[in-house]
Design a protein around this motif. Sequence first.
Motif, PDB file in Angstrom:
ATOM      1  N   ASN A 276       0.816  -1.223   0.000  1.00 49.63           N
ATOM      2  CA  ASN A 276       0.000   0.000   0.000  1.00 49.63           C
ATOM      3  C   ASN A 276       0.852   1.277   0.000  1.00 49.63           C
ATOM      4  O   ASN A 276       0.456   2.310   0.514  1.00 49.63           O
ATOM      5  CB  ASN A 276      -0.960   0.033   1.195  1.00 49.63           C
ATOM      6  CG  ASN A 276      -2.175   0.898   0.909  1.00 49.63           C
ATOM      7  OD1 ASN A 276      -2.688   0.907  -0.216  1.00 49.63           O
ATOM      8  ND2 ASN A 276      -2.636   1.644   1.891  1.00 49.63           N
ATOM      9  N   GLU A 277       2.029   1.175  -0.610  1.00 56.23           N
ATOM     10  CA  GLU A 277       2.894   2.333  -0.814  1.00 56.23           C
ATOM     11  C   GLU A 277       3.428   2.321  -2.241  1.00 56.23           C
ATOM     12  O   GLU A 277       3.531   1.263  -2.859  1.00 56.23           O
ATOM     13  CB  GLU A 277       4.087   2.325   0.150  1.00 56.23           C
ATOM     14  CG  GLU A 277       3.725   2.582   1.598  1.00 56.23           C
ATOM     15  CD  GLU A 277       4.956   2.597   2.482  1.00 56.23           C
ATOM     16  OE1 GLU A 277       4.967   3.370   3.462  1.00 56.23           O
ATOM     17  OE2 GLU A 277       5.901   1.822   2.204  1.00 56.23           O
ATOM     18  N   ILE A 278       3.747   3.486  -2.742  1.00 53.54           N
ATOM     19  CA  ILE A 278       4.425   3.593  -4.030  1.00 53.54           C
ATOM     20  C   ILE A 278       5.899   3.836  -3.755  1.00 53.54           C
ATOM     21  O   ILE A 278       6.261   4.735  -2.994  1.00 53.54           O
ATOM     22  CB  ILE A 278       3.843   4.743  -4.875  1.00 53.54           C
ATOM     23  CG1 ILE A 278       2.435   4.371  -5.350  1.00 53.54           C
ATOM     24  CG2 ILE A 278       4.739   5.058  -6.071  1.00 53.54           C
ATOM     25  CD1 ILE A 278       1.740   5.457  -6.126  1.00 53.54           C
ATOM     26  N   ARG A 279       6.756   3.021  -4.365  1.00 53.92           N
ATOM     27  CA  ARG A 279       8.197   3.153  -4.193  1.00 53.92           C
ATOM     28  C   ARG A 279       8.833   3.301  -5.572  1.00 53.92           C
ATOM     29  O   ARG A 279       8.625   2.461  -6.446  1.00 53.92           O
ATOM     30  CB  ARG A 279       8.771   1.917  -3.485  1.00 53.92           C
ATOM     31  CG  ARG A 279       8.266   1.762  -2.044  1.00 53.92           C
ATOM     32  CD  ARG A 279       8.743   0.464  -1.413  1.00 53.92           C
ATOM     33  NE  ARG A 279       8.379   0.411   0.006  1.00 53.92           N
ATOM     34  CZ  ARG A 279       9.158   0.825   0.998  1.00 53.92           C
ATOM     35  NH1 ARG A 279      10.365   1.309   0.717  1.00 53.92           N
ATOM     36  NH2 ARG A 279       8.761   0.753   2.252  1.00 53.92           N
ATOM     37  N   PHE A 280       9.598   4.358  -5.763  1.00 54.60           N
ATOM     38  CA  PHE A 280      10.196   4.585  -7.073  1.00 54.60           C
ATOM     39  C   PHE A 280      11.469   5.420  -6.939  1.00 54.60           C
ATOM     40  O   PHE A 280      11.716   6.046  -5.913  1.00 54.60           O
ATOM     41  CB  PHE A 280       9.207   5.288  -8.006  1.00 54.60           C
ATOM     42  CG  PHE A 280       8.807   6.665  -7.544  1.00 54.60           C
ATOM     43  CD1 PHE A 280       9.440   7.798  -8.035  1.00 54.60           C
ATOM     44  CD2 PHE A 280       7.785   6.832  -6.616  1.00 54.60           C
ATOM     45  CE1 PHE A 280       9.076   9.061  -7.601  1.00 54.60           C
ATOM     46  CE2 PHE A 280       7.410   8.093  -6.181  1.00 54.60           C
ATOM     47  CZ  PHE A 280       8.058   9.210  -6.672  1.00 54.60           C
ATOM     48  N   ILE A 281      12.269   5.409  -8.015  1.00 55.96           N
ATOM     49  CA  ILE A 281      13.484   6.213  -8.105  1.00 55.96           C
ATOM     50  C   ILE A 281      13.222   7.316  -9.117  1.00 55.96           C
ATOM     51  O   ILE A 281      12.820   7.036 -10.250  1.00 55.96           O
ATOM     52  CB  ILE A 281      14.696   5.378  -8.565  1.00 55.96           C
ATOM     53  CG1 ILE A 281      14.905   4.171  -7.651  1.00 55.96           C
ATOM     54  CG2 ILE A 281      15.956   6.241  -8.625  1.00 55.96           C
ATOM     55  CD1 ILE A 281      15.284   4.509  -6.235  1.00 55.96           C
ATOM     56  N   ARG A 282      13.441   8.561  -8.716  1.00 53.14           N
ATOM     57  CA  ARG A 282      13.215   9.675  -9.634  1.00 53.14           C
ATOM     58  C   ARG A 282      14.148   9.566 -10.835  1.00 53.14           C
ATOM     59  O   ARG A 282      15.319   9.264 -10.704  1.00 53.14           O
ATOM     60  CB  ARG A 282      13.471  11.021  -8.941  1.00 53.14           C
ATOM     61  CG  ARG A 282      12.439  11.381  -7.880  1.00 53.14           C
ATOM     62  CD  ARG A 282      12.692  12.794  -7.384  1.00 53.14           C
ATOM     63  NE  ARG A 282      12.411  13.772  -8.417  1.00 53.14           N
ATOM     64  CZ  ARG A 282      12.927  15.011  -8.444  1.00 53.14           C
ATOM     65  NH1 ARG A 282      13.777  15.382  -7.510  1.00 53.14           N
ATOM     66  NH2 ARG A 282      12.608  15.852  -9.408  1.00 53.14           N
TER      67      ARG A 282
END
Length: 415
Positions: A276-282
């Motif tokens: 239930n989280e969004i995890r990403f690299i800019r």
Amino acid sequence: MNDFNTELKRDYPVIANPVTWGPVTAAVFFYDYREKGNGLYPLKIRLTYRRERAYYQTGYDLTLDQWLRFNTGRGDINKARVAIQSQMAVMRDHVEDLNRAGAFSFEALNTRLGRGKKNDVFAAFEARIKELRCKGRISNAVIYECALNSLTDHVKSRELHFNRINQSWLEKYDEAMTKDGKNTTTRSMYMRCLRAIINASGAVSPFGRNKYQIKQGGGRKMALSRQQINEVLMKYNVVPGSTTDKMRDLFYFSYLTNGFNPKDMILLRWSDIKDNEIRFIRQKTARTNSTEREIVAPILPQMKRIIDKWGDKNSKYIFGYVSDKMTAQEIYDAGKNVTRLMNKHLNKITESAGLPRISTYTARHSYASNLLKSHAPIEFISEQLGHSRITTTQAYLNGFDTDTRLKYNTALTEE
């Protein structure tokens, strides 16, 4: 350092994917002569011609373990492999063209790649732009192209020698850009490009302490308050399901996901949703040599509503704007198109609703500004924005607004 022409016997290969272009042999070379401070080794393209060798930077570094998986690895290893293949394709075209003319030499090739004319700033810019495009870094390439256009307009000559650029020259160039209407942010961006080109050339730099210092652009950090976003922008009547409705929702989604930009948003995958989280690299920091900083944003009910409403279940990318078959240029164009649409339709609303004129960048400034007003620690804001230094966050924030200044200054007059 070992002699390049006398390679030590190793228990692992140092070249991969060798190919022959007439009398020239090319291969990816694991440059293990000197380990970098972060434990990585550079990958270079090695060309061999009549027993002579030349090595060309690719901009990619790997550990030994990653190198051993170079032809089969996924993720960052695959990105490096694909990008280097593109660089080799550019080299191949030049080599084969020179071979047909019977004129191949490393000097001739270097000139074609922009590495010749070592004293020419314009040639160095063109080589850098070509390199960035080979790596798929289209946004950076466009910035360097704009900087080069600005320089050529100012110089009005076919060449610009490095030794011509000194502090006085830079001050006159900055003054000329100011007269042409370039704001501080644009001027500083072009100057940083020029500084990077000069530093890479090995020429004496006119930038730095007690020399020319690049002016820092404060920018127009327009932020909307929580009330303006939640009570005015998001409650303004629009046609359900329209482009305006979608662009407003995407802006709100950007605001709630730490203010990331449209390119980050269109590259967001369903697999980036975890617990239930969004995890990403800019994308802006994904290719730096520093440790990648993962951005984490909890999925709020409002975000889930937008995902359910506009998400594309038939694509691995949440909003369906891109695909794995697209080139770097096509992905860049898609991001620019979404940015254009968002700005266009957002300002339809703000003009009618009496809000300040905004852009996609407003989401990021609004996120940071409203967290600050909510008394969130600046360390938390810095982490959420993906900044590596607190000072970057401090310079990024608007500071105090009019109401806050009035509140504290009024206290000076109270009995």
